[in-house]
Each structure stands twice: as C-alpha cells, then as structure tokens.
Design a protein around this motif. Structure first.
Motif, PDB file in Angstrom:
ATOM      1  N   LYS A 189       9.295 -10.812  31.362  1.00 36.54           N
ATOM      2  CA  LYS A 189       8.010 -10.327  30.880  1.00 36.54           C
ATOM      3  C   LYS A 189       7.019 -11.479  30.723  1.00 36.54           C
ATOM      4  N   MET A 190       7.516 -12.610  30.242  1.00 37.88           N
ATOM      5  CA  MET A 190       6.621 -13.744  30.015  1.00 37.88           C
ATOM      6  C   MET A 190       6.083 -14.313  31.325  1.00 37.88           C
ATOM      7  N   ILE A 191       6.886 -14.259  32.375  1.00 38.42           N
ATOM      8  CA  ILE A 191       6.375 -14.691  33.677  1.00 38.42           C
ATOM      9  C   ILE A 191       5.318 -13.701  34.165  1.00 38.42           C
ATOM     10  N   ARG A 192       5.628 -12.420  34.053  1.00 38.69           N
ATOM     11  CA  ARG A 192       4.707 -11.411  34.565  1.00 38.69           C
ATOM     12  C   ARG A 192       3.381 -11.401  33.813  1.00 38.69           C
ATOM     13  N   THR A 193       3.410 -11.752  32.522  1.00 34.47           N
ATOM     14  CA  THR A 193       2.161 -11.794  31.759  1.00 34.47           C
ATOM     15  C   THR A 193       1.611 -13.208  31.683  1.00 34.47           C
ATOM     16  N   GLN A 194       2.191 -14.094  32.477  1.00 31.79           N
ATOM     17  CA  GLN A 194       1.696 -15.467  32.632  1.00 31.79           C
ATOM     18  C   GLN A 194       1.676 -16.270  31.354  1.00 31.79           C
ATOM     19  N   ILE A 195       2.623 -15.983  30.468  1.00 29.42           N
ATOM     20  CA  ILE A 195       2.792 -16.829  29.293  1.00 29.42           C
ATOM     21  C   ILE A 195       3.512 -18.103  29.702  1.00 29.42           C
ATOM     22  N   VAL A 196       4.519 -17.946  30.564  1.00 31.80           N
ATOM     23  CA  VAL A 196       5.153 -19.123  31.166  1.00 31.80           C
ATOM     24  C   VAL A 196       5.050 -18.971  32.678  1.00 31.80           C
ATOM     25  N   ASP A 197       5.260 -20.082  33.396  1.00 31.94           N
ATOM     26  CA  ASP A 197       5.258 -19.970  34.846  1.00 31.94           C
ATOM     27  C   ASP A 197       6.671 -20.257  35.377  1.00 31.94           C
ATOM     28  N   CYS A 198       6.840 -20.014  36.690  1.00 32.17           N
ATOM     29  CA  CYS A 198       8.184 -20.123  37.271  1.00 32.17           C
ATOM     30  C   CYS A 198       8.751 -21.527  37.150  1.00 32.17           C
ATOM     31  N   ALA A 199       7.905 -22.538  37.333  1.00 35.17           N
ATOM     32  CA  ALA A 199       8.407 -23.912  37.257  1.00 35.17           C
ATOM     33  C   ALA A 199       8.933 -24.222  35.856  1.00 35.17           C
ATOM     34  N   ALA A 200       8.268 -23.677  34.835  1.00 41.26           N
ATOM     35  CA  ALA A 200       8.729 -23.903  33.461  1.00 41.26           C
ATOM     36  C   ALA A 200      10.128 -23.325  33.277  1.00 41.26           C
ATOM     37  N   VAL A 201      10.348 -22.132  33.829  1.00 47.55           N
ATOM     38  CA  VAL A 201      11.663 -21.509  33.715  1.00 47.55           C
ATOM     39  C   VAL A 201      12.712 -22.371  34.417  1.00 47.55           C
ATOM     40  N   ALA A 202      12.368 -22.862  35.611  1.00 51.00           N
ATOM     41  CA  ALA A 202      13.311 -23.710  36.351  1.00 51.00           C
ATOM     42  C   ALA A 202      13.653 -24.953  35.534  1.00 51.00           C
ATOM     43  N   ASN A 203      12.632 -25.608  34.981  1.00 53.88           N
ATOM     44  CA  ASN A 203      12.899 -26.816  34.197  1.00 53.88           C
ATOM     45  C   ASN A 203      13.726 -26.507  32.953  1.00 53.88           C
ATOM     46  N   TRP A 204      13.461 -25.352  32.344  1.00 54.25           N
ATOM     47  CA  TRP A 204      14.206 -24.952  31.151  1.00 54.25           C
ATOM     48  C   TRP A 204      15.691 -24.740  31.478  1.00 54.25           C
ATOM     49  N   ILE A 205      15.954 -24.101  32.630  1.00 60.90           N
ATOM     50  CA  ILE A 205      17.340 -23.835  33.004  1.00 60.90           C
ATOM     51  C   ILE A 205      18.121 -25.124  33.189  1.00 60.90           C
ATOM     52  N   PHE A 206      17.457 -26.161  33.703  1.00 61.19           N
ATOM     53  CA  PHE A 206      18.150 -27.425  33.927  1.00 61.19           C
ATOM     54  C   PHE A 206      18.065 -28.356  32.727  1.00 61.19           C
ATOM     55  N   SER A 207      17.467 -27.891  31.613  1.00 59.96           N
ATOM     56  CA  SER A 207      17.306 -28.777  30.461  1.00 59.96           C
ATOM     57  C   SER A 207      18.635 -28.975  29.741  1.00 59.96           C
ATOM     58  N   SER A 208      18.701 -30.026  28.961  1.00 65.62           N
ATOM     59  CA  SER A 208      19.958 -30.349  28.276  1.00 65.62           C
ATOM     60  C   SER A 208      20.319 -29.294  27.238  1.00 65.62           C
ATOM     61  N   GLU A 209      19.300 -28.614  26.679  1.00 62.57           N
ATOM     62  CA  GLU A 209      19.598 -27.579  25.668  1.00 62.57           C
ATOM     63  C   GLU A 209      20.448 -26.467  26.254  1.00 62.57           C
ATOM     64  N   LEU A 210      20.303 -26.239  27.548  1.00 61.64           N
ATOM     65  CA  LEU A 210      21.016 -25.121  28.167  1.00 61.64           C
ATOM     66  C   LEU A 210      22.297 -25.562  28.878  1.00 61.64           C
ATOM     67  N   ALA A 211      22.601 -26.859  28.773  1.00 62.32           N
ATOM     68  CA  ALA A 211      23.760 -27.378  29.502  1.00 62.32           C
ATOM     69  C   ALA A 211      25.022 -26.607  29.163  1.00 62.32           C
ATOM     70  N   HIS A 212      25.143 -26.192  27.909  1.00 57.94           N
ATOM     71  CA  HIS A 212      26.348 -25.485  27.482  1.00 57.94           C
ATOM     72  C   HIS A 212      26.511 -24.147  28.202  1.00 57.94           C
ATOM     73  N   ASP A 213      25.380 -23.505  28.525  1.00 59.77           N
ATOM     74  CA  ASP A 213      25.426 -22.198  29.183  1.00 59.77           C
ATOM     75  C   ASP A 213      25.242 -22.297  30.693  1.00 59.77           C
ATOM     76  N   PHE A 214      25.179 -23.522  31.209  1.00 64.40           N
ATOM     77  CA  PHE A 214      24.761 -23.727  32.591  1.00 64.40           C
ATOM     78  C   PHE A 214      25.586 -22.942  33.607  1.00 64.40           C
ATOM     79  N   THR A 215      26.880 -22.763  33.342  1.00 68.87           N
ATOM     80  CA  THR A 215      27.705 -22.056  34.325  1.00 68.87           C
ATOM     81  C   THR A 215      27.791 -20.562  34.044  1.00 68.87           C
ATOM     82  N   ARG A 216      27.082 -20.087  33.034  1.00 66.49           N
ATOM     83  CA  ARG A 216      27.164 -18.655  32.759  1.00 66.49           C
ATOM     84  C   ARG A 216      26.328 -17.865  33.747  1.00 66.49           C
ATOM     85  N   PHE A 217      26.823 -16.692  34.080  1.00 65.60           N
ATOM     86  CA  PHE A 217      26.234 -15.841  35.100  1.00 65.60           C
ATOM     87  C   PHE A 217      24.770 -15.533  34.800  1.00 65.60           C
TER      88      PHE A 217
END
Lengths: 166, 799
Positions: free
Chosen positions: B611-639
């Motif tokens: 929803k946030m992408i579709r309403t332009q609160i965040v953009d796609c690049a932000a999501v990509a960077n977030w997925i590779f961020s260290s905060e998400l490292a623990h969940d990185f292999t989750r589906f």
C-alpha cells in the motif's frame, strides 16, 4: 513490432471454439435485482468488471484469510466484507476487487468452488461495489439465504432465522 | 472405396446441431461452425470406432470440398497447430482426404508450409514444432514423400553450421528434427538410411560441442540422484539413440492410419517444397533451454504397470502429450482433468504417476511455470475428485519424495512447493501425517527441511488462524509453529513511560481517536526532539527518526484490527506520512518501524509495504534497501521477504508498462487525428489551425515521454541496487569463509545465491536490457567466481 503482432494474430487468429471455452469465467445466470440501470448496462459492467462477489463464507472468515487466498490469482486492490445490516458484523459474503480483470478471471477459474475455512466458496462477477451493497438483504439483517434455510450451519449462525424464531 | 450412401456434407449431417427442417441451405457461418465441430470432436469417446468415425468424416469433408475448401483447409491447419495431442488422428484424416482428392492434399501441404513460415517469423516456435511433427507424420499417411521430408530435415540440421547465430536458434532446429523421429523415424530410416545416419551424426557432433553453462540455473535439484536433471536436448538424444538401437520400433503412439494402409498406400504422395529456414534477425526470440524434470521411475509403483524408462521414447511421447493436453485445456479445470485421465494406454502405463510428474514438472519449471501456479493446485484437486481411490495416494507419495529431497531443491522451487502444499492442505482440513516428518525437529532451524515445515505452517495459518495450526500439529512441532500474529506496540505499557516520545504517543493516541486532522497531528509532532541533529532548521521537517517512530507505531497500533483499518489509517494520514518520509532515510525508517510493530505478522507487513508503494509513501528502491539492511538480516531467508521483493519489482515493471501504453495510445490518437485531417481537407489548408489542434496532444506526448524515461530509469536503478546489495552480501560471506577457513556452502549461502538466480530468472526479459551495464559495472572479472558464475549462466540462457 506492430507488423509482427498483427501476423501473430493472423497465425493464432485461427483458434478453435473448443479451445476458446472458458466456462468458469463466463457470466452466470444471476443478475442483481437491485441493480440501478438496464439489463444491458448491467451486463456491460459485468463483462469488464474486476470485482467478484464471494459467497458461502463462514461468519468467522477474516479479511486476512480472504486476502491470502484471492491473492493467489493476482494483486488484490480491495476487500469489502459483507455485514449484517443490523448487527454490523460479518454475515458470510464479501467483495474482492482486483487491479486487473485477468486476475479476477483466474480467481473465477481456480478459486471459485474450492475451500476457504473448510467451506466451498462461490465467486461470481459483480457490477461494482456501491455504498450500501455491503449489507445483507435478508429481513433480519443477514443474507436472504440465511433467512429461510432449514439446516444447521455452525459457521453461519446455526439454524436459519425463520427456524430460530420458531 | 466408398460404401453405402454418398455423403451429404455437413449441411445434411443429422445431429450436427440443426433440427432437420426443410431448408435449402444453412447459413455459411453455421456450416463452418459445424465443420469445425465435426473435425474437433473426431477421436472423442463415441459408440463407433475411431476408424469408422474418421472414414465418415472424410466422406463428409470430401463432399464439402467444392464449396468450403478454404474453410476446411484453415480448420485442419489450425487443429494441426493447436491440438497436437491428437496429431495422428488428424494426419490420418488428411491422409484419407488426400487419397480421395490429390489436389486437396497438395493444397493442404502448401498451406501448412505457409503457416510454418509465418509461425517462425513471429517467434511462435513452440507451435512450429507441432507443425513440423504433423508434416513428418504425413509421411506415414502417404501424403508426403519420405525423401522430401529428409531433405527438409537436412536443411534444419544445416542451421548448426551457421556462423554468429545464437545457440538457441540451432537448438530449435535440432529439437524440431529429433522430436519428430518417434513418429516418423522408422519410415525415414527405411527409405533413406544413409542420409538419416549422416543427419544423426551431424546432430551428435553439434550436441557434443554446444555449451551447457545454463543448465545448473534451470535444474530443480542440484543432486544427480536418484534422477539426473538432464538438459532437454541431451535427454531427447538419448531417447532417439535408444529408439534407433531398437530398430525404430515404437509401440506407444496410436496410429489410426495403420488400419487404412490399403487405402493410403494407393494414394499419390506430394513432395515438400524445398524449405529454407528463415534467417536469424534481431527480433528473433527462440525458446529458452529446459531441463527435464523426473521424479518417478518403475520402482515407485511396484504393483502397477511398468513406467517407461527415462530414456525410452515412450516416456517422451507420453510427457509431450500430457503437456499438450494441459496447454489445450488450462482454462477448463474439469475438462483438463478428464482429458488427462482418459489418455489412452491407461492399463499399460502408470498414468496417475505420469500425470502427477508432468504437473509438478510444470509447477517447478524454471524460470516460470507455463501457467499460473494456482491452476495446478486446483487441477490436482479435480484429479483427486475424479480418482479418489488412487490419485491422492500418488500425490502423498510425491509429497513425501519432494520432502525427502529438500536438501538439494532449488529455493525458487521450494517456494512453489510451500505454496502448493499449504493451499492443498487447506482444502483437505489440513490432514497430514506430520509425525512422519519428525526427523526435521532435530535439525538446525535453518536447514531446508525444518525451514520448509515452518514456512508451510505459516502459510497454513494465513489461510486459517493461529489456534488451528497449533491444533493440527503434534505438540513436538511447536518449535516450528508460527508466531501468534499480534502487533507489538512499544509505547503500550505504563512500564515504558521512560521511553523518549512516550508522552507524545499518548497524546497522538487520544488525538487520533478524536478524529484529529493531519494539521493537528503535525502540531503534536512538532514537539518531538530530533535525536539526530544539533543544528536545527526552523521547520523541523528533516529526517527525524523519533517522530517517525512515535507516529507510525501509534497509528499502526490503533489500526491493528484488520487490513482495512490499517489502509484507512494510511489514507487518512497520507500527508503526514509523505512529509515524514520525504527523504530516503525517512522512507527507510518508516519501513523499519512497520517491521518492528508487525514482525509477528509477515502478511500484514507485506500488505502495508504494498500500500505504501502504491500511495507513494515509500518507493521501490527504499524497499530494496530495507530488505538488504542489517535490521532484516535475521529474516533474510524467510519466504515472505522475497515475496515482498518480487512483488515490489513487479509493481515497478507494471508501472513502466502502463505509462508506455499510455504513450503509445496518445501517439496513436495523434496519428488518427492527422489522418482525419489529411482525408478531410485537401484544398483548405490552414497550417495554423492544424498546429493548434495538435498542440495539446503533442504536449501530452512530450510529458508522457519524459514520464516513461524517468520510470525506466527508476526501474533500472532498482535492479542495480538489488544486484549491488547481493554482491556486497555474498562477497562478505565468501571473504569471511575464506579467511576463517570454513566451508562456503552453508544453508544461508545456498539460499542467498539461489535468490540472486531467482532475480535473474524471474525478470529476465527486463534484465536483458541492462546486460552491458551489468557486465561493465557490476559483474566484472574481479568478482568472486562463485558470484560471476550466476551471471554467466544467465547470459548463457539466450546465447
């Protein structure tokens, strides 16, 4: 590129009617009697609609479950839960709107007639959500089918309303 | 010779749909429909034998030739292309027609060649194979002379001598040749054995020298046991070699023309015109290579009929036909299931096993299944309904086998297995013998088997509810059960009142409950200090992580009840979101807070990000960077992480396509306007008025052109960010392993490298556009060879 596309159509323009058959995605016989407009207008809307009516849900089925299941045929734009007009609680149906008609067609082909919350659900084309259509049209506030049915259905409030009032 | 009454043609055929009124003629379109119906239905279940139905139909069509020849030609060409599973039925029909009318046979062959050339020109290579196979079976029906067919195949095989052409081009011509041999090998070898030997030897040397770098990327399992995942041309070659060794004896294919041998051998044959393969052009797009999926062999059904071996030609023919049936009837699941189950040879082959194997072959196909994944789930359910006593057992056996081989299964395929299995279970009250899988409980949670069970249970929960999952698994499986999907609100408890921002959170809660406006929210937030900066700007609207934290935590907590509640909240306070998340860091932090609040409910995270992408609160690049961020490292292999990333990429792709379409439509409108003007007035030219008319449209086109370019640039940037982050992550791991002297191949590494492969495969068409940039900027020679190999395999796919 355009010439290639036209040629492709000529090449595949010879399709066969047995292969064109798409009975799951065709319009059903049902027409909403409360629709404001001509039968022609209604069918025009049904044929380009991205919205499905979903019926035979359990009263306990959540928006999240519906989103998960219907998300399998494409991105879901919106889900509107059907509500009892009096109680304003879920009364066993909903509308699912997709961004693309093709995704709705795939839901008709592959999700209609399968189970959600152990119940066989039924989907049908809807002409489009309008305010007010989220409410059941039965006299007691729920869906009409729950007014008169004689069986006991734990997922839909037990016995039908008329039976309950006896 | 003809027997009984002469035929009346389709117009007089009783029971062909029209009540027998006293009409002179039916409408031509009705006749065409009837002809098509008669032709398409021949071969279906009938009280008469197939032979007599074919004979009858040949008579009907012969009678209609004077009036409906071109329509009959069109219909027959179309069934040749679109009903390949009934190939020999229709070649027999054409054979009978040719025997009765030599000219018609010649015209049909010409029409087929024209259709073949058209298909190749417009990149319809898969259908072209069926046309080639049809032509070759016409040799068996005495329609086409064997030597001319061999000549055509000589031209096909000589494509392998072409220089500077993609390997996939030569591959197709070899495939078209080899895959026709089960039908016509015997006949061609009998007539032209020297030429055939030469062709086979040329084929063999081509197959030996062609490169196969792409194969690992397309294999479902990395292990060769129990069944090697062979490259499709290698497998077919082995099958043809075995066929040749068996002296071309092939016993599986139904050949109705054998019953008509005495009629057909009297017929005159036609020679195929010399066929020059159309040259390779820049627009040519050939099919991608494939790997043959095998999961069963004769040991898997010891009670039933023997399953043909992996290198038998019978196996090839059965698989081809079953795939064709699915291709024909994918929209009609009941018909599809019925057609699969009525495949002939039911008691000689373990049909249920073949069907299940073919369906999983499609479901697990890389890069993507031929049809939408959910189709296969529903098709299998229909098959279970039609064969309740046998098919569910085969399916259970298959599931067990897939589970046992999870350790070497490609991550993308595991995703599909998870989706299929959980959805399937939800249709059968989640009944499964989980205890049989208790071996996974003793393994490390990151290992494939426990990981698989965890993900399956999480998906099952999404389709039901948390307590249901607790109830369906044995108590010992609780370590793998999903978390209760509740929201985590850091300002919820009185004990948290020392947290910075706590009082503002309380304030916000009250305000929002009292239907505050965006402006009121802004003024409440103004009081939040910025832990980041000492130098203030007056507005205080630069990146303030604490503001974001307090606002997003509070709002999401208040709206936690359902997706709809959360979406309403995002919509109502859109302005606040846009302002707080204006900078790139702001966007990243919003995503972080969403994760902190909803880490127990991955499904909610996914829909909020969408929803946030579709309403332009965040953009796609932000999501990509977030997925590779260290905060998400623990969940990185989750589906769910990869579902979010691929959904994000898809949204980006759809966005580009949408604007592009708008641009093309506007250009078309302008062109139509010009055309109208040109045709309207020849002598009354007023240049100024035409310019005025064009003005707004031309402006629109310019704006859309800019929009397209900016969207395409954003799209490219997204992929570059993703690849860059992968390279960084993988390089880090490789360096750490090298210096520490530990094995590179941890479960994490396997998962990560396959996720990188998945990006390439799933979006290969778009990524092809960036090859030069990728080669020069990211996947350079200095890169570790493990990572570079993925890129090289991808390049090899269309080479």
């Amino acid at each position: 590129q355009q010439r290639r596309q036209r040629s492709r159509k000529m090449c595949s323009g010879g399709t066969l009617s047995i292969l064109r058959s798409d009975s799951y995605a065709d319009l059903s016989q049902y027409r909403d009697q409360h629709f404001r407009g001509t039968r022609y207008e209604q069918e025009r809307l049904l044929r380009k609609s991205c919205t499905l009516y979903v019926g035979n849900l359990s009263f306990y089925t959540t928006e999240e479950q519906i989103h998960e299941l219907f998300g399998k045929s494409g991105d879901v734009k919106k889900i509107i839960m059907g509500l009892d007009k009096v109680k304003k609680t879920a009364c066993g149906f909903c509308f699912v709107e997709y961004y693309a008609r093709g995704d709705a067609e795939n839901a008709m082909r592959y999700i209609n007639g399968t189970r959600l919350d152990d119940r066989i659900i039924r989907t049908d084309w809807d002409a489009g959500f309008k305010e007010g259509r989220q409410y059941g049209r039965g006299r007691s506030g729920g869906q009409v089918r729950d007014e008169y049915r004689q069986d006991y259905d734990a997922g839909r409030g037990g016995y039908g309303k008329t039976v309950q009032c006896q | 010779r003809a027997r009984g009454r002469p035929s009346n043609g389709a117009a007089g055929v009783v029971g062909a749909g029209q009540p027998h009124k006293r009409r002179r003629t039916s409408e031509p379109s009705e006749i065409e429909e009837r002809l098509e119906s008669l032709i398409c239905r021949v071969g279906e279940k009938s009280t008469s034998s197939l032979e007599s139905n074919l004979e009858g139909l040949a008579g009907v069509l012969e009678a209609d030739l004077p009036n409906y020849k071109s329509k009959i030609l069109r219909i027959l060409c179309t069934v040749a292309r679109l009903l390949p599973e009934k190939l020999t039925v229709y070649t027999t029909l054409v054979g009978l027609l040719n025997a009765r009318n030599y000219n018609f046979g010649g015209e049909f062959v010409e029409a087929m060649i024209r259709q073949l050339k058209e298909c190749l020109k417009v990149n319809m290579y898969n259908e072209a194979v069926f046309l080639v196979r049809f032509l070759s079976d016409l040799v068996n029906c005495h329609v086409i002379a064997a030597p001319s067919m061999v000549a055509m195949f000589e031209n096909f095989v000589s494509v392998t001598q072409e220089e500077d052409v993609p390997q996939v081009r030569c591959d197709w011509y070899i495939f078209a040749f080899l895959s026709s041999l089960p039908w016509v090998g015997k006949e061609l070898y009998e007539k032209k054995d020297a030429e055939m030997d030469r062709l086979l030897s040329q084929t063999e040397s081509y197959l030996k020298r062609r490169q196969k770098i792409h194969v690992p990327m397309l294999q479902v399992w990395t292990a060769d046991k129990p069944h090697p995942q062979e490259e499709y041309l290698d497998c077919l070659w082995s099958q043809i070699q075995k066929l040749k060794k068996d002296r071309w004896q092939e016993r599986h294919i139904l050949r109705p023309y054998l019953a008509f041998d005495s009629i057909l051998c009297e017929a005159l044959q036609h020679n195929l015109p010399p066929f020059t393969p159309p040259p390779h052009t820049e627009d040519s797009v050939y099919p991608m290579p494939r790997v043959i999926f095998r999961m069963f062999d004769y040991t898997d059904d010891p009670e039933g009929p023997v399953m043909p071996g992996s290198h038998s030609v019978e196996r090839f023919v059965i698989e081809e036909n079953l795939h064709c049936i699915i291709k024909s009837h994918w929209k009609e699941r009941k018909t599809c299931a019925a057609q699969l189950l009525s495949y002939p040879g039911n008691n000689k082959i373990p049909l249920n096993y073949h069907i299940v194997e073919v369906i999983f072959a499609e479901l697990f196909q890389l890069p993507s299944p031929p049809h939408i994944e959910v189709m296969y789930t529903t098709l299998l359910i229909e098959l279970c309904k039609l064969q309740p006593g046998s098919l569910p057992q085969v399916l259970a056996q298959a599931t067990e086998m897939l589970y046992m081989r999870l350790d070497t299964m490609n991550t993308t395929c595991v995703d599909r297995f998870i989706n299929w299995f959980s959805h399937h279970l939800s249709n059968f009250q989640f009944r499964w013998s989980w205890e049989d899988w208790s071996d996974c409980l003793t393994q490390d949670l990151e290992k494939p088997k426990p990981k698989f069970v965890r993900e399956v249970l999480e998906k099952c929960m999404r389709l039901s509810y948390h307590q249901r999952i607790i109830d369906i698994v044995p108590a010992s499986f609780s370590v793998l059960s999903p978390a209760n999907p509740v929201c985590i609100y850091k300002y919820g408890d009185e004990s948290n009142r020392s947290l910075p921002g706590y009082t503002v959170a309380l304030c916000l809660t009250i305000a929002i409950k009292n239907k505050a406006s965006n402006d009121e929210i802004f003024s409440i937030l103004k009081d939040v200090p910025n832990p980041n900066q000492d130098d203030d700007d007056d507005e205080g609207f630069t990146f303030n992580p604490l503001k974001i934290e307090v606002f997003v935590q509070t709002l999401l907590h208040l709206a936690a009840k359902s997706f709809s509640h959360s979406f309403s909240a995002l919509a109502k306070f859109h302005e606040v979101f846009k302002t707080l998340a204006e900078s790139d860091e702001g966007k990243l932090h919003v995503l972080r807070v969403v994760y902190e609040v909803w880490k127990n409910h991955p499904q909610m995270i996914a829909v909020l990000v969408d929803k946030m992408i579709r309403t332009q609160i965040v953009d796609c690049a932000a999501v990509a960077n977030w997925i590779f961020s260290s905060e998400l490292a623990h969940d990185f292999t989750r589906f769910y992480i990869w579902e979010i990333l691929h959904s994000t990429i898809r949204k980006m792709n759809k966005h580009v396509l949408k604007i592009h379409k708008e641009l093309e439509e506007t250009k078309a409108r302008l062109a139509r306007q010009h055309k109208r003007r040109d045709s309207d007035d020849d002598d009354d030219d007023d240049d100024r008025s035409s310019d005025r008319e064009d003005g707004p449209l031309e402006e629109q086109i310019e704006r859309l052109q800019e929009k397209v370019e900016s969207a395409q640039s954003e799209q490219k940037n997204l992929f570059l960010v993703i690849f860059q982050r992968f390279i960084m992550l993988l390089t880090e791991h490789l360096v750490r392993c090298e210096t520490g002297g530990i094995d590179v191949f941890t479960p994490w590494y396997k998962s990560c490298i396959e996720r990188l492969q998945q990006i390439f495969l799933q979006h290969h068409q778009i990524i092809q556009q960036y090859m030069v940039t990728l080669e020069n900027l990211l996947f350079t020679a200095e890169l570790d060879h493990h990572i570079l190999a993925v890129f090289q395999q991808f390049c090899a796919l269309q080479a």
